[in-house]
Scaffold this motif. Structure first.
Motif, PDB file in Angstrom:
ATOM      1  N   GLY A  11      39.919  48.293-120.108  1.00 53.11           N
ATOM      2  CA  GLY A  11      38.612  47.778-120.491  1.00 53.11           C
ATOM      3  C   GLY A  11      38.430  46.301-120.171  1.00 53.11           C
ATOM      4  O   GLY A  11      37.336  45.751-120.322  1.00 53.11           O
ATOM      5  N   TRP A  12      39.502  45.631-119.723  1.00 54.75           N
ATOM      6  CA  TRP A  12      39.387  44.237-119.294  1.00 54.75           C
ATOM      7  C   TRP A  12      38.263  44.124-118.261  1.00 54.75           C
ATOM      8  O   TRP A  12      38.130  44.968-117.377  1.00 54.75           O
ATOM      9  CB  TRP A  12      40.706  43.771-118.658  1.00 54.75           C
ATOM     10  N   THR A  13      37.471  43.075-118.401  1.00 52.09           N
ATOM     11  CA  THR A  13      36.354  42.874-117.482  1.00 52.09           C
ATOM     12  C   THR A  13      36.375  41.422-117.017  1.00 52.09           C
ATOM     13  O   THR A  13      36.361  40.497-117.840  1.00 52.09           O
ATOM     14  CB  THR A  13      35.018  43.212-118.184  1.00 52.09           C
ATOM     15  N   ALA A  14      36.448  41.241-115.707  1.00 51.53           N
ATOM     16  CA  ALA A  14      36.563  39.890-115.158  1.00 51.53           C
ATOM     17  C   ALA A  14      35.317  39.065-115.467  1.00 51.53           C
ATOM     18  O   ALA A  14      34.197  39.562-115.356  1.00 51.53           O
ATOM     19  CB  ALA A  14      36.768  39.963-113.640  1.00 51.53           C
ATOM     20  N   THR A  15      35.525  37.810-115.851  1.00 51.11           N
ATOM     21  CA  THR A  15      34.399  36.893-115.978  1.00 51.11           C
ATOM     22  C   THR A  15      34.039  36.375-114.593  1.00 51.11           C
ATOM     23  O   THR A  15      34.803  36.500-113.633  1.00 51.11           O
ATOM     24  CB  THR A  15      34.777  35.682-116.846  1.00 51.11           C
ATOM     25  N   ARG A  16      32.865  35.778-114.522  1.00 47.57           N
ATOM     26  CA  ARG A  16      32.457  35.187-113.250  1.00 47.57           C
ATOM     27  C   ARG A  16      33.457  34.132-112.792  1.00 47.57           C
ATOM     28  O   ARG A  16      33.774  34.026-111.599  1.00 47.57           O
ATOM     29  CB  ARG A  16      31.064  34.561-113.420  1.00 47.57           C
ATOM     30  N   GLN A  17      33.991  33.371-113.737  1.00 48.42           N
ATOM     31  CA  GLN A  17      34.962  32.327-113.380  1.00 48.42           C
ATOM     32  C   GLN A  17      36.229  32.967-112.800  1.00 48.42           C
ATOM     33  O   GLN A  17      36.806  32.460-111.834  1.00 48.42           O
ATOM     34  CB  GLN A  17      35.310  31.468-114.609  1.00 48.42           C
ATOM     35  N   GLU A  18      36.662  34.059-113.403  1.00 50.62           N
ATOM     36  CA  GLU A  18      37.855  34.735-112.876  1.00 50.62           C
ATOM     37  C   GLU A  18      37.587  35.286-111.474  1.00 50.62           C
ATOM     38  O   GLU A  18      38.444  35.199-110.584  1.00 50.62           O
ATOM     39  CB  GLU A  18      38.281  35.863-113.826  1.00 50.62           C
ATOM     40  N   GLN A  19      36.394  35.839-111.279  1.00 52.99           N
ATOM     41  CA  GLN A  19      36.070  36.351-109.942  1.00 52.99           C
ATOM     42  C   GLN A  19      36.007  35.219-108.918  1.00 52.99           C
ATOM     43  O   GLN A  19      36.455  35.381-107.778  1.00 52.99           O
ATOM     44  CB  GLN A  19      34.759  37.137-109.993  1.00 52.99           C
ATOM     45  N   GLU A  20      35.486  34.084-109.339  1.00 46.87           N
ATOM     46  CA  GLU A  20      35.462  32.932-108.424  1.00 46.87           C
ATOM     47  C   GLU A  20      36.877  32.503-108.047  1.00 46.87           C
ATOM     48  O   GLU A  20      37.157  32.186-106.889  1.00 46.87           O
ATOM     49  CB  GLU A  20      34.694  31.771-109.063  1.00 46.87           C
ATOM     50  N   ALA A  21      37.770  32.518-109.024  1.00 48.70           N
ATOM     51  CA  ALA A  21      39.163  32.140-108.743  1.00 48.70           C
ATOM     52  C   ALA A  21      39.812  33.151-107.795  1.00 48.70           C
ATOM     53  O   ALA A  21      40.558  32.780-106.877  1.00 48.70           O
ATOM     54  CB  ALA A  21      39.943  32.039-110.050  1.00 48.70           C
ATOM     55  N   LEU A  22      39.506  34.445-108.002  1.00 44.36           N
ATOM     56  CA  LEU A  22      40.075  35.485-107.139  1.00 44.36           C
ATOM     57  C   LEU A  22      39.534  35.348-105.714  1.00 44.36           C
ATOM     58  O   LEU A  22      40.286  35.455-104.739  1.00 44.36           O
ATOM     59  CB  LEU A  22      39.745  36.875-107.708  1.00 44.36           C
ATOM     60  N   ALA A  68      28.351  44.338-115.667  1.00 41.77           N
ATOM     61  CA  ALA A  68      29.454  43.379-115.584  1.00 41.77           C
ATOM     62  C   ALA A  68      29.207  42.406-114.441  1.00 41.77           C
ATOM     63  O   ALA A  68      28.484  42.715-113.480  1.00 41.77           O
ATOM     64  CB  ALA A  68      30.765  44.122-115.358  1.00 41.77           C
ATOM     65  N   SER A  69      29.814  41.267-114.523  1.00 44.34           N
ATOM     66  CA  SER A  69      29.808  40.338-113.402  1.00 44.34           C
ATOM     67  C   SER A  69      30.439  41.033-112.196  1.00 44.34           C
ATOM     68  O   SER A  69      31.353  41.842-112.352  1.00 44.34           O
ATOM     69  CB  SER A  69      30.613  39.083-113.783  1.00 44.34           C
ATOM     70  N   SER A  70      29.900  40.732-111.018  1.00 44.07           N
ATOM     71  CA  SER A  70      30.330  41.428-109.805  1.00 44.07           C
ATOM     72  C   SER A  70      30.660  40.407-108.717  1.00 44.07           C
ATOM     73  O   SER A  70      30.080  39.311-108.687  1.00 44.07           O
ATOM     74  CB  SER A  70      29.197  42.339-109.316  1.00 44.07           C
ATOM     75  N   PHE A  71      31.552  40.796-107.827  1.00 41.84           N
ATOM     76  CA  PHE A  71      31.773  39.934-106.653  1.00 41.84           C
ATOM     77  C   PHE A  71      30.477  39.738-105.873  1.00 41.84           C
ATOM     78  O   PHE A  71      30.316  38.734-105.175  1.00 41.84           O
ATOM     79  CB  PHE A  71      32.871  40.510-105.751  1.00 41.84           C
ATOM     80  N   HIS A  72      29.546  40.694-106.001  1.00 40.11           N
ATOM     81  CA  HIS A  72      28.250  40.521-105.337  1.00 40.11           C
ATOM     82  C   HIS A  72      27.560  39.236-105.776  1.00 40.11           C
ATOM     83  O   HIS A  72      26.764  38.672-105.020  1.00 40.11           O
ATOM     84  CB  HIS A  72      27.328  41.705-105.656  1.00 40.11           C
ATOM     85  N   ASP A  73      27.835  38.791-107.002  1.00 42.33           N
ATOM     86  CA  ASP A  73      27.139  37.618-107.531  1.00 42.33           C
ATOM     87  C   ASP A  73      27.605  36.309-106.894  1.00 42.33           C
ATOM     88  O   ASP A  73      26.919  35.295-107.010  1.00 42.33           O
ATOM     89  CB  ASP A  73      27.349  37.523-109.052  1.00 42.33           C
ATOM     90  N   ILE A  74      28.773  36.333-106.283  1.00 44.96           N
ATOM     91  CA  ILE A  74      29.357  35.062-105.829  1.00 44.96           C
ATOM     92  C   ILE A  74      29.768  35.047-104.368  1.00 44.96           C
ATOM     93  O   ILE A  74      30.049  34.000-103.808  1.00 44.96           O
ATOM     94  CB  ILE A  74      30.598  34.699-106.694  1.00 44.96           C
ATOM     95  N   MET A  75      29.811  36.210-103.729  1.00 40.50           N
ATOM     96  CA  MET A  75      30.389  36.267-102.380  1.00 40.50           C
ATOM     97  C   MET A  75      29.347  36.099-101.272  1.00 40.50           C
ATOM     98  O   MET A  75      28.149  36.234-101.496  1.00 40.50           O
ATOM     99  CB  MET A  75      31.094  37.611-102.178  1.00 40.50           C
ATOM    100  N   GLU A  76      29.835  35.810-100.079  1.00 41.16           N
ATOM    101  CA  GLU A  76      29.042  35.922 -98.852  1.00 41.16           C
ATOM    102  C   GLU A  76      29.268  37.328 -98.290  1.00 41.16           C
ATOM    103  O   GLU A  76      30.296  37.948 -98.544  1.00 41.16           O
ATOM    104  CB  GLU A  76      29.524  34.892 -97.819  1.00 41.16           C
ATOM    105  N   SER A  77      28.320  37.791 -97.486  1.00 36.37           N
ATOM    106  CA  SER A  77      28.434  39.165 -96.986  1.00 36.37           C
ATOM    107  C   SER A  77      29.668  39.360 -96.106  1.00 36.37           C
ATOM    108  O   SER A  77      30.160  40.461 -95.953  1.00 36.37           O
ATOM    109  CB  SER A  77      27.169  39.569 -96.231  1.00 36.37           C
ATOM    110  N   GLU A  78      30.178  38.269 -95.519  1.00 37.28           N
ATOM    111  CA  GLU A  78      31.346  38.402 -94.638  1.00 37.28           C
ATOM    112  C   GLU A  78      32.634  37.955 -95.311  1.00 37.28           C
ATOM    113  O   GLU A  78      33.639  37.696 -94.640  1.00 37.28           O
ATOM    114  CB  GLU A  78      31.125  37.627 -93.338  1.00 37.28           C
ATOM    115  N   ASP A  79      32.616  37.837 -96.651  1.00 33.46           N
ATOM    116  CA  ASP A  79      33.881  37.596 -97.325  1.00 33.46           C
ATOM    117  C   ASP A  79      34.789  38.807 -97.181  1.00 33.46           C
ATOM    118  O   ASP A  79      34.342  39.904 -96.857  1.00 33.46           O
ATOM    119  CB  ASP A  79      33.620  37.302 -98.819  1.00 33.46           C
ATOM    120  N   ARG A  80      36.069  38.605 -97.445  1.00 31.47           N
ATOM    121  CA  ARG A  80      37.038  39.695 -97.326  1.00 31.47           C
ATOM    122  C   ARG A  80      37.038  40.551 -98.596  1.00 31.47           C
ATOM    123  O   ARG A  80      38.015  40.565 -99.361  1.00 31.47           O
ATOM    124  CB  ARG A  80      38.426  39.131 -97.050  1.00 31.47           C
TER     125      ARG A  80
END
Lengths: 397, 397
Positions: free
Chosen positions: A186-197, A225-237
């Motif tokens: 049930g752990w859910t990444a925060t936006r800050q954690e996703q930014e770090a990842l 939930a916060s998503s990588f979609h919120d912080i990434m560029e379309s060509e991120d890995r």
């Protein structure tokens, strides 16, 4: 080389180690033990108790009746790829090209193809654990190596130690599997954690395989939930692996999707071609109906899961025999029973003593050994009864 | 390591070579060129023109309506495995255990799993060619190496040179792919050839992956082609890869099966679990109906193909511009046009000049380069028209 005709069990020894060493699911072991018990309440798999709603099944049946039974596009029918783009636009408030979406024969096949694209013999993939066992198994079948990074655990709550994760990166690392909200914890990444990842991905040129399958099932009042979609560029890995199974009660349909950079189109098409050669059109018609007309049903599923979560969390807490926290997302309660270290043994025992089916934490890798996973995507009456039975069994134990 | 954000086309270079090097299908290239031409007669894929018969589609629709939309057995529902055993008993006149049968998400997935079981990096698989390109592609995705052994060719007829095949066996060889009746050539192994192949398997301890998918489509008056079932022991090193696509006009359903030694059950179950996690129950209900009630339809399909074969063989022969022989089995006419060596170019040309879609022999590996493959599982009127158009175009050419 042994050239006699051998019994099948001996012949197995001749097969490739990647095939033979793929582990049997530790969840299935307990299911096989309890599957046929009359009255057992099965909370061991990630599946609700509702059948697929009829507006989805009817769309598939209409397609079948219309004779849509021929080969089709390997990347998915255009209508479904367009419906996926629309769905993502609504959910993430950005525009998406249909060319980023590739229809697969399940979330599992999405994982398999994502792993096959980035990893093979000699490569490492990092998985924070406890985690869904099929991730690691798919890595093992590909010939690559899984590096488990156990999450920190205190007072029933799992947290991701980003320093420990970063320290696990080696020159062989090709990616990190990020499952948020997490099955089973049930752990859910925060936006800050996703930014770090994402920063780790950019710094080291490594991939994120993002499993945000439970992204709609969150219980903190937010819409998702916060998503990588919120912080990434379309060509991120970042490669997203997704499924229709959970949101739309379509576990048995075996249909999912991959979202990846458009430039991967031909590679993904080929990997689909050479594994299952596409998904049935009639199944895809059901999926289009789910995306375009399924919001009411999804809202109902989420409300149901929220009520299930409340019943299970409060009920188990009241036993005073367990360690747990209310999960932020997904639809599982992960908990451990005080004084009981061996969850495999305990899960088997609880089939007998409580007639309740739970998944043993041993199935989910390092850090999960003492836990049990309970799926609460189920009607309240079943969950009230299951908790009462568990309460009684744990008091007697 | 490049750590910038790169365009997707550049990112592809970071992916695993096994994934990136999986070839684009040479058949699809021609299809993409001609797919949207009005009036084109498409004879390029291995698919008939009949939709799935309604007794099959209705069985699936009933299952959907009954809510059979949940996870199920990874090896296939027991009813389908039992129906497969019954079908094999009728067809081969022997008894079969349902435990030898494993339901997959297509003949292609059967091939993928069979290859994954026996071969990986460092291993070799032998494929007599011309052959269906997906075999070699599946080997390549697994990381193993394909060793092509071109069949002998004379007067429009392909034959298997067993000595050449035996000479291709090395210490790295793990198996031989035997597709009989053959797609694309129509070559059909005799019992003596199968005995010789099985002897090689026993002598060297190597596997036969037996694709007998077209075994019902033979035109010499026999009820079916000779099969490894006729000569093998149940524990021989033979893995059958099969599909519902051809006999029952179910190409779009994505369902097939593997037949293998019972002792492989857990390995195959795991490989299914970690690739697609099973097939939809409602699709399997359709497959049960096909096996139990499909003989009339199969007979009709075979009669139709026999008529198609006659039309195409005689019609093309009458042009006096081609080399060909009437295929013994399967439902393809493979032929080459005198003076035309480049079949890829020719197939593209014939889209323009004849408005007929054919598969270029270049797609089928060494020995097939000058050929064209025409699928004659189609209504007579289309085939008559296609042959007339080809005749005209070849005369003009």
């Amino acid at each position: 080389m042994n050239t006699a005709i051998l019994p099948g069990s001996t012949l197995v020894a001749e097969l490739r180690p990647e095939a033979v060493n793929a582990p049997e699911s530790g969840i299935v072991e307990v299911m096989n033990y309890g599957r046929l018990r009359p009255g057992l309440i099965p909370l061991w798999v990630g599946e609700g108790d509702l059948p697929t709603p009829s507006f989805i099944s009817d769309a598939a049946a209409r397609s079948l009746a219309a004779g849509e039974t021929f080969y089709t596009w390997q990347r998915g029918i255009p209508e479904l790829r367009e419906a996926l783009a629309r769905y993502h636009e609504r959910l993430y408030g950005q525009s998406f090209s249909p060319e980023r979406f590739f229809v697969t024969g399940s979330g599992m096949q999405s994982v398999q193809i994502a792993v096959r694209m980035i990893a093979g013999p000699g490569d490492e993939l990092i998985i924070p654990t406890p985690a869904w066992p099929n991730f690691g198994a798919a890595v093992s079948v590909s010939g690559a190596t899984t590096v488990c990074v156990p999450m920190d655990y205190a007072q029933g709550r799992f947290t991701l130690d980003l320093d420990k994760l970063a320290a696990a990166i080696t020159p062989r690392t090709r990616g990190i599997l990020v499952n948020s909200p997490s099955n089973p914890t049930g752990w859910t990444a925060t936006r800050q954690e996703q930014e770090a990842l994402l920063a780790l991905s950019r710094k080291h040129g490594i991939w994120i395989i993002a499993d945000e399958i439970y992204g709609r099932f969150v219980y903190d009042g937010s819409a998702r939930a916060s998503s990588f979609h919120d912080i990434m560029e379309s060509e991120d890995r970042v490669i997203f692996v997704q499924t229709f199974s959970k949101n739309w009660a379509m576990t048995g349909w075996r249909i999912g999707w991959i979202e990846a950079p458009e430039g991967f189109g031909q590679v993904i098409e080929n990997l689909i071609q050479y594994s299952t050669s596409g998904s049935p059109v009639f199944v895809q018609r059901g999926a289009v109906a789910a995306l375009d007309h399924g919001e009411g049903f999804v809202a109902e599923q989420i409300a149901r899961a929220a009520e299930g979560r409340r019943i299970v969390y409060e009920g188990l807490k009241a036993t005073n025999r367990v360690s747990l926290s209310a999960p932020v997302g997904a639809f599982y309660q992960f908990f451990s029973v005080d004084g009981r270290e061996d969850s495999r043994k305990l899960a088997l025992e609880l089939v007998d003593s409580a007639n309740v089916g739970l998944a043993p934490g041993t199935a989910f890798g390092p850090g999960g050994e003492t836990g049990l996973r309970l799926c609460f995507a189920r009607k309240s009456a079943d969950l009230v009864e299951a908790v009462a039975r568990l309460h009684k069994a744990l008091m007697a134990g």
